[in-house]
Design a protein around this motif. Structure first.
Motif, PDB file in Angstrom:
ATOM      1  N   SER A 143       5.454  -4.271  41.931  1.00 25.39           N
ATOM      2  CA  SER A 143       4.506  -3.462  41.162  1.00 25.39           C
ATOM      3  C   SER A 143       4.969  -3.341  39.710  1.00 25.39           C
ATOM      4  O   SER A 143       4.145  -3.319  38.800  1.00 25.39           O
ATOM      5  CB  SER A 143       4.328  -2.082  41.793  1.00 25.39           C
ATOM      6  N   ASP A 144       6.270  -3.282  39.478  1.00 24.29           N
ATOM      7  CA  ASP A 144       6.784  -3.210  38.103  1.00 24.29           C
ATOM      8  C   ASP A 144       6.412  -4.452  37.312  1.00 24.29           C
ATOM      9  O   ASP A 144       6.021  -4.370  36.156  1.00 24.29           O
ATOM     10  CB  ASP A 144       8.312  -3.052  38.099  1.00 24.29           C
ATOM     11  N   SER A 145       6.539  -5.630  37.923  1.00 24.23           N
ATOM     12  CA  SER A 145       6.211  -6.855  37.196  1.00 24.23           C
ATOM     13  C   SER A 145       4.712  -6.958  36.944  1.00 24.23           C
ATOM     14  O   SER A 145       4.283  -7.493  35.923  1.00 24.23           O
ATOM     15  CB  SER A 145       6.734  -8.088  37.930  1.00 24.23           C
ATOM     16  N   ARG A 146       3.893  -6.434  37.849  1.00 23.60           N
ATOM     17  CA  ARG A 146       2.446  -6.430  37.617  1.00 23.60           C
ATOM     18  C   ARG A 146       2.098  -5.513  36.445  1.00 23.60           C
ATOM     19  O   ARG A 146       1.236  -5.840  35.624  1.00 23.60           O
ATOM     20  CB  ARG A 146       1.699  -6.015  38.878  1.00 23.60           C
ATOM     21  N   VAL A 147       2.765  -4.367  36.353  1.00 21.64           N
ATOM     22  CA  VAL A 147       2.539  -3.434  35.242  1.00 21.64           C
ATOM     23  C   VAL A 147       2.923  -4.097  33.921  1.00 21.64           C
ATOM     24  O   VAL A 147       2.193  -4.015  32.934  1.00 21.64           O
ATOM     25  CB  VAL A 147       3.316  -2.117  35.453  1.00 21.64           C
ATOM     26  N   GLU A 150       0.251  -6.606  32.925  1.00 16.54           N
ATOM     27  CA  GLU A 150      -0.940  -5.943  32.388  1.00 16.54           C
ATOM     28  C   GLU A 150      -0.700  -5.434  30.972  1.00 16.54           C
ATOM     29  O   GLU A 150      -1.574  -5.528  30.111  1.00 16.54           O
ATOM     30  CB  GLU A 150      -1.374  -4.804  33.301  1.00 16.54           C
ATOM     31  N   LYS A 151       0.471  -4.886  30.721  1.00 15.96           N
ATOM     32  CA  LYS A 151       0.800  -4.402  29.373  1.00 15.96           C
ATOM     33  C   LYS A 151       0.861  -5.558  28.389  1.00 15.96           C
ATOM     34  O   LYS A 151       0.413  -5.441  27.254  1.00 15.96           O
ATOM     35  CB  LYS A 151       2.102  -3.621  29.388  1.00 15.96           C
ATOM     36  N   ASN A 152       1.428  -6.693  28.812  1.00 18.15           N
ATOM     37  CA  ASN A 152       1.479  -7.864  27.939  1.00 18.15           C
ATOM     38  C   ASN A 152       0.083  -8.374  27.612  1.00 18.15           C
ATOM     39  O   ASN A 152      -0.198  -8.763  26.484  1.00 18.15           O
ATOM     40  CB  ASN A 152       2.312  -8.982  28.575  1.00 18.15           C
ATOM     41  N   LEU A 153      -0.804  -8.376  28.607  1.00 25.44           N
ATOM     42  CA  LEU A 153      -2.185  -8.794  28.388  1.00 25.44           C
ATOM     43  C   LEU A 153      -2.858  -7.867  27.382  1.00 25.44           C
ATOM     44  O   LEU A 153      -3.515  -8.329  26.443  1.00 25.44           O
ATOM     45  CB  LEU A 153      -2.964  -8.807  29.692  1.00 25.44           C
ATOM     46  N   ALA A 154      -2.684  -6.566  27.562  1.00 32.72           N
ATOM     47  CA  ALA A 154      -3.286  -5.596  26.645  1.00 32.72           C
ATOM     48  C   ALA A 154      -2.733  -5.779  25.230  1.00 32.72           C
ATOM     49  O   ALA A 154      -3.478  -5.718  24.243  1.00 32.72           O
ATOM     50  CB  ALA A 154      -3.031  -4.176  27.132  1.00 32.72           C
ATOM     51  N   GLU A 155      -1.454  -6.047  25.128  1.00 40.65           N
ATOM     52  CA  GLU A 155      -0.811  -6.265  23.822  1.00 40.65           C
ATOM     53  C   GLU A 155      -1.404  -7.502  23.138  1.00 40.65           C
ATOM     54  O   GLU A 155      -1.726  -7.481  21.950  1.00 40.65           O
ATOM     55  CB  GLU A 155       0.691  -6.430  24.028  1.00 40.65           C
ATOM     56  N   PHE A 156      -1.569  -8.584  23.882  1.00 44.22           N
ATOM     57  CA  PHE A 156      -2.131  -9.810  23.321  1.00 44.22           C
ATOM     58  C   PHE A 156      -3.590  -9.599  22.916  1.00 44.22           C
ATOM     59  O   PHE A 156      -4.021 -10.002  21.831  1.00 44.22           O
ATOM     60  CB  PHE A 156      -1.992 -10.951  24.327  1.00 44.22           C
ATOM     61  N   HIS A 157      -4.354  -8.952  23.782  1.00 41.30           N
ATOM     62  CA  HIS A 157      -5.757  -8.641  23.500  1.00 41.30           C
ATOM     63  C   HIS A 157      -5.856  -7.830  22.201  1.00 41.30           C
ATOM     64  O   HIS A 157      -6.653  -8.148  21.318  1.00 41.30           O
ATOM     65  CB  HIS A 157      -6.338  -7.863  24.677  1.00 41.30           C
ATOM     66  N   ASN A 158      -5.048  -6.790  22.097  1.00 42.04           N
ATOM     67  CA  ASN A 158      -5.088  -5.942  20.906  1.00 42.04           C
ATOM     68  C   ASN A 158      -4.660  -6.708  19.662  1.00 42.04           C
ATOM     69  O   ASN A 158      -5.223  -6.508  18.581  1.00 42.04           O
ATOM     70  CB  ASN A 158      -4.215  -4.706  21.098  1.00 42.04           C
ATOM     71  N   SER A 159      -3.688  -7.587  19.796  1.00 45.93           N
ATOM     72  CA  SER A 159      -3.250  -8.390  18.658  1.00 45.93           C
ATOM     73  C   SER A 159      -4.386  -9.265  18.127  1.00 45.93           C
ATOM     74  O   SER A 159      -4.604  -9.363  16.913  1.00 45.93           O
ATOM     75  CB  SER A 159      -2.059  -9.257  19.074  1.00 45.93           C
ATOM     76  N   ILE A 160      -5.121  -9.891  19.033  1.00 39.08           N
ATOM     77  CA  ILE A 160      -6.278 -10.699  18.623  1.00 39.08           C
ATOM     78  C   ILE A 160      -7.301  -9.811  17.926  1.00 39.08           C
ATOM     79  O   ILE A 160      -7.855 -10.168  16.887  1.00 39.08           O
ATOM     80  CB  ILE A 160      -6.891 -11.416  19.845  1.00 39.08           C
ATOM     81  N   TYR A 161      -7.539  -8.631  18.489  1.00 39.09           N
ATOM     82  CA  TYR A 161      -8.500  -7.694  17.891  1.00 39.09           C
ATOM     83  C   TYR A 161      -8.069  -7.280  16.493  1.00 39.09           C
ATOM     84  O   TYR A 161      -8.867  -7.322  15.552  1.00 39.09           O
ATOM     85  CB  TYR A 161      -8.657  -6.457  18.786  1.00 39.09           C
ATOM     86  N   PHE A 162      -6.818  -6.870  16.320  1.00 39.13           N
ATOM     87  CA  PHE A 162      -6.357  -6.412  15.002  1.00 39.13           C
ATOM     88  C   PHE A 162      -6.463  -7.520  13.960  1.00 39.13           C
ATOM     89  O   PHE A 162      -6.859  -7.276  12.820  1.00 39.13           O
ATOM     90  CB  PHE A 162      -4.917  -5.889  15.069  1.00 39.13           C
ATOM     91  N   ASN A 163      -6.140  -8.749  14.358  1.00 38.72           N
ATOM     92  CA  ASN A 163      -6.252  -9.863  13.415  1.00 38.72           C
ATOM     93  C   ASN A 163      -7.708 -10.155  13.062  1.00 38.72           C
ATOM     94  O   ASN A 163      -8.031 -10.412  11.906  1.00 38.72           O
ATOM     95  CB  ASN A 163      -5.568 -11.112  13.978  1.00 38.72           C
TER      96      ASN A 163
END
Length: 164
Positions: free
Chosen positions: A88-92, A95-108
């Protein structure tokens, strides 16, 4: 993978549409009717794109301002290493890495096109009353050093030259 999408579900005009597409995870940018851009994630991007083409949208933002063009795709799941039975820790963390990448694309994209012209699943209420904290956060994240200018400065000095 074969799958079906139903339009007008529950109505006499309901219709099943069957497709056979490869499953690809990723983050995509769509251009909307208004000229704004929408950033979204999917574990099955082809299904999401076909849903949009059939008028099946997951939120009011897209129902009011429909996608008209597929702009860009950032593919996820590109590692040959597959993890089965992850903790469960690795799944969390994933998910956090995905959110970070998504947000990075958005901010750019927000920096490139203007925050008022870019919508993300994570920041759909940017600039709206009651969402001042998110708006402030987005504005802060769009501002970063201008790295291209730093590289230009380096080109001005000969090899072994001094920086002042």
């Amino acid at each position: 993978m074969q799958y079906s999408l139903t339009t007008d579900a529950g109505l006499p005009t309901s219709e099943n549409h069957t497709f056979n597409d490869d499953v690809e995870k990723g983050i995509a940018i769509f251009k909307l009717q208004s000229g704004r851009y929408y950033i979204t994630h999917s574990n099955f991007m082809a299904k999401k794109v076909r849903s949009y083409a059939l008028g099946l949208f997951e939120n009011d933002t897209l129902r009011e301002d429909k996608p008209i063009e597929f702009v860009e795709f950032y593919r996820l799941g590109t590692s040959k290493r597959k993890t089965y039975g992850a903790t469960s820790d690795s799944r969390v963390v994933a998910e956090k890495n995905l959110a970070e990448f998504h947000n990075s694309i958005y901010f750019n994209a927000a920096r490139k096109y203007g925050a008022e012209n870019v919508i993300s699943e994570n920041f759909r209420k940017y600039g709206e009353e009651g969402f001042e904290s998110k708006t402030s956060y987005v504005n802060e994240m769009m501002n970063h050093l201008v790295y291209g200018e730093m590289l230009t400065v380096l080109k001005e000095y000969p090899k072994g030259g001094k920086y002042e």
